[in-house]
Design a protein around this motif. Structure first.
Motif, PDB file in Angstrom:
ATOM      1  N   SER A   1       0.827  -1.210   0.000  1.00 46.43           N
ATOM      2  CA  SER A   1       0.000   0.000   0.000  1.00 46.43           C
ATOM      3  C   SER A   1       0.861   1.260   0.000  1.00 46.43           C
ATOM      4  CB  SER A   1      -0.925   0.009   1.224  1.00 46.43           C
ATOM      5  OG  SER A   1      -1.766  -1.115   1.206  1.00 46.43           O
TER       6      SER A   1
ATOM      7  N   ALA B   1       2.410   1.578  -3.477  1.00 45.35           N
ATOM      8  CA  ALA B   1       1.412   2.035  -4.461  1.00 45.35           C
ATOM      9  C   ALA B   1       1.118   3.520  -4.283  1.00 45.35           C
ATOM     10  CB  ALA B   1       0.131   1.211  -4.317  1.00 45.35           C
TER      11      ALA B   1
ATOM     12  N   GLY C   1     -10.463   1.976  11.487  1.00 45.61           N
ATOM     13  CA  GLY C   1     -11.428   2.818  10.805  1.00 45.61           C
ATOM     14  C   GLY C   1     -10.977   4.268  10.730  1.00 45.61           C
ATOM     15  N   TRP C   2     -11.931   5.107  10.361  1.00 41.65           N
ATOM     16  CA  TRP C   2     -11.640   6.514  10.065  1.00 41.65           C
ATOM     17  C   TRP C   2     -11.941   7.374  11.263  1.00 41.65           C
ATOM     18  CZ3 TRP C   2      -9.866   7.866   5.103  1.00 41.65           C
ATOM     19  CH2 TRP C   2      -9.868   6.822   4.180  1.00 41.65           C
TER      20      TRP C   2
ATOM     21  N   TYR D   1      -7.402   7.158   8.167  1.00 41.27           N
ATOM     22  CA  TYR D   1      -7.635   5.742   8.453  1.00 41.27           C
ATOM     23  C   TYR D   1      -6.593   5.219   9.437  1.00 41.27           C
ATOM     24  CZ  TYR D   1      -8.435   0.783   8.070  1.00 41.27           C
ATOM     25  OH  TYR D   1      -8.713  -0.527   8.379  1.00 41.27           O
TER      26      TYR D   1
ATOM     27  N   GLU E   1      -1.282   6.421   3.448  1.00 40.47           N
ATOM     28  CA  GLU E   1      -1.366   5.662   2.192  1.00 40.47           C
ATOM     29  C   GLU E   1      -2.715   4.987   2.016  1.00 40.47           C
ATOM     30  OE1 GLU E   1       0.018   4.670   4.913  1.00 40.47           O
ATOM     31  OE2 GLU E   1       0.080   2.485   5.112  1.00 40.47           O
ATOM     32  N   LEU E   2      -3.522   4.933   3.090  1.00 38.07           N
ATOM     33  CA  LEU E   2      -4.856   4.318   2.999  1.00 38.07           C
ATOM     34  C   LEU E   2      -5.955   5.331   3.284  1.00 38.07           C
ATOM     35  CD1 LEU E   2      -4.182   0.934   4.868  1.00 38.07           C
ATOM     36  CD2 LEU E   2      -4.286   1.333   2.404  1.00 38.07           C
TER      37      LEU E   2
ATOM     38  N   GLY F   1      -7.304   7.734   1.460  1.00 38.35           N
ATOM     39  CA  GLY F   1      -7.985   8.336   0.316  1.00 38.35           C
ATOM     40  C   GLY F   1      -7.277   9.557  -0.241  1.00 38.35           C
ATOM     41  N   SER F   2      -8.058  10.470  -0.785  1.00 36.18           N
ATOM     42  CA  SER F   2      -7.465  11.645  -1.434  1.00 36.18           C
ATOM     43  C   SER F   2      -6.839  12.584  -0.401  1.00 36.18           C
ATOM     44  CB  SER F   2      -8.513  12.385  -2.265  1.00 36.18           C
ATOM     45  OG  SER F   2      -9.643  12.664  -1.470  1.00 36.18           O
TER      46      SER F   2
END
Lengths: 220, 262
Positions: free
Chosen positions: A20, A23, A124-125, A143, A185-186, A188-189
């Motif tokens: 992740s 990427a 979670g967020w 996250y 990296e997890l 989102g934008s």
């Protein structure tokens, strides 16, 4: 093309899943390179210190690869480093997770387990709120995947905060040294924008200025 | 305060999405990479991919699919289906999964949970429980664990299994109601209450959702995240519709630059 992409070295120790992180850096136009070599880590212009697993296993891996000292030196020197999750925790002096195991100790304080009537692990967020002196970090939703955290802001760093059974350190920054308890990296934008700003803060002289963009969302 | 997660689920076999998915803006509705990207764009908080390939070639293809999805996706990815060993889990994590879901193999050998948690950390280990309502032996309702993709019932009590699994190191529970799955009758709220009050780890509720009004009650019952497949796949709702509906009900949703703003 790869030759034109700025290299970002990623410390590879143990069994951490790095796909992740790789990427996310690739999506920002960087050329991620995995390494566990102390000389390479010492020489790297831009470095990511990821980490999942336990505090003791991570410190053991860092010491066994002989990279603990070079990591300490580069963070004390303020060289561009992004620490993620357990990567943040090992910067501290110790952790309740692994009593008796010394962390790198470049950041004062101890990591402790979440307390209170909350789900553990925190998966979670969660909302992140920055102190006004933050430059790379911004307000937003991040996250998390962690059971331990820093409860107090270390001196000398600008901090961002989240709350899970009480306030805890979401991230800290000092120049181009940024350490996040969450996973940019997890995230989102919002997380991608944070990585872009960190790469930009890592310095135009390293050929990364073309990657920088204006800060999205609330400036903090 | 953790923000409730909305999690679309992709069923993949031999590198292709199994259930028909209808998005007008997708050229290839069977491409898991295109679908994953579309769901992230819509504001999904996480993605679950269940690989139902039955052959060794299909399993190898699954690793390529995970890698391709990972390359595009900047939200968490949980992968499950046929994970039987720590080598299976390691291959999926190496390919780009952030979490691995285990089900039948963990019932057969609970020590697999401890092995995975010890090697990769609890935050990587999702225990999937398929639970079928059973005749209650006392005043409280009860559920039994169903394995092998719903084809084999066991005598294992679902709440007891959840507690044991967390004791072994499971970091999250993906809870599917066997009775409600595919029914459209809404999540099994009693089941969510029973499991989420039995354990301290997050619980993802799954099975039965067909309208937006099914969502908030599942969160009130104790779910930390909601998994849905059909309502998204058939184009009935976009993830943004779900988020707007929850926000209107006073439930916090994730702030994204592309999705809904609360």
């Amino acid at each position: 093309m790869t030759a034109d992409r700025p290299k970002v070295h990623i410390v590879r120790t143990g069994t951490a899943n790095l796909a992740s992180v790789v990427a996310a850096l690739s999506r920002q136009g960087a050329d991620p390179v995995l390494t566990s070599d102390a000389a390479t880590i010492d020489a790297a212009d831009v470095l990511v210190l990821p980490g999942v697993g336990s505090f003791a296993a991570a410190m053991d891996a860092l010491r066994r690869a002989d990279v603990a000292e070079v990591l300490t030196a580069r963070i004390n020197a303020g060289r561009p480093t992004l620490a993620i999750c357990l990567g943040l925790q090992v910067l501290f002096e110790a952790s309740e997770e692994s009593p008796g195991v010394k962390g790198l100790g470049v950041v004062p304080g101890e990591i402790t387990r979440f307390t209170g009537a909350v789900r553990v692990p925190q998966l979670g967020w969660n909302a992140v709120a920055c102190e006004p002196s933050c430059r790379v970090l911004s307000d937003g939703d991040a996250y998390y995947a962690n059971s331990y955290r820093a409860g107090h802001a270390p001196a000398g760093f600008a901090a961002a905060w989240s709350d899970h059974g009480g306030p805890f350190i979401a991230a800290i920054e000092r120049g181009p040294v940024v350490a996040c308890q969450f996973h940019p990296e997890l995230s989102g934008s919002w997380g991608a924008a944070l990585i872009r700003r960190w790469l930009a803060a890592a310095g135009p002289e390293r050929g990364l200025s073309s990657l920088s963009t204006t800060k999205a969302g609330a400036r903090c | 305060m953790l923000i409730p997660r909305i999690i679309p689920c992709l069923d993949v076999r031999d590198g292709r999405v199994v259930k028909g998915i209808q998005f007008q803006n997708l050229r290839d509705a069977g491409d898991p990479v295109a679908l994953a990207a579309e769901y992230e764009r819509q504001g999904a908080d996480e993605l679950v991919m269940l690989d139902v390939s039955a052959t060794p070639e299909g399993r190898r293809t699954a690793l390529h699919t995970v890698a391709a999805v990972r390359h595009e996706l900047s939200i968490p990815l949980t992968v499950g289906g046929g994970v039987r060993s720590d080598a299976d889990a390691a291959a999926l994590l190496e390919a780009g999964a952030d979490k691995v879901a285990i089900n039948t193999a963990a019932v057969a050998d609970p020590s697999l949970i401890a092995t995975l948690a010890g090697r990769f950390g609890s935050q990587c280990v999702v225990l999937a429980i398929d639970a079928a309502r059973a005749a209650p032996e006392g005043p409280e309702p009860a559920w039994r664990v169903v394995v092998r993709s719903g084809s084999q019932r066991t005598d294992l009590d679902a709440a007891l299994w959840a507690r044991q699994a967390v004791g072994f190191g499971a970091g999250e529970i993906l809870l599917t109601s066997f009775d409600r799955d595919g029914s459209g009758d809404g999540y099994d709220l009693d089941l969510i209450r029973a499991i989420s009050s039995s354990v301290n780890v997050p619980v993802i509720a799954s099975g039965g959702v067909s309208t937006l009004d099914h969502l908030a009650p599942a969160l009130s019952a104790g779910a930390d995240a909601l998994l849905a497949a059909t309502i998204f796949h058939d184009g009935r709702y976009k993830v943004g519709d779900v988020k707007r509906h929850l926000a209107a009900a006073g439930i916090s949703v994730r702030r994204t630059s592309t999705g809904v703003q609360p």
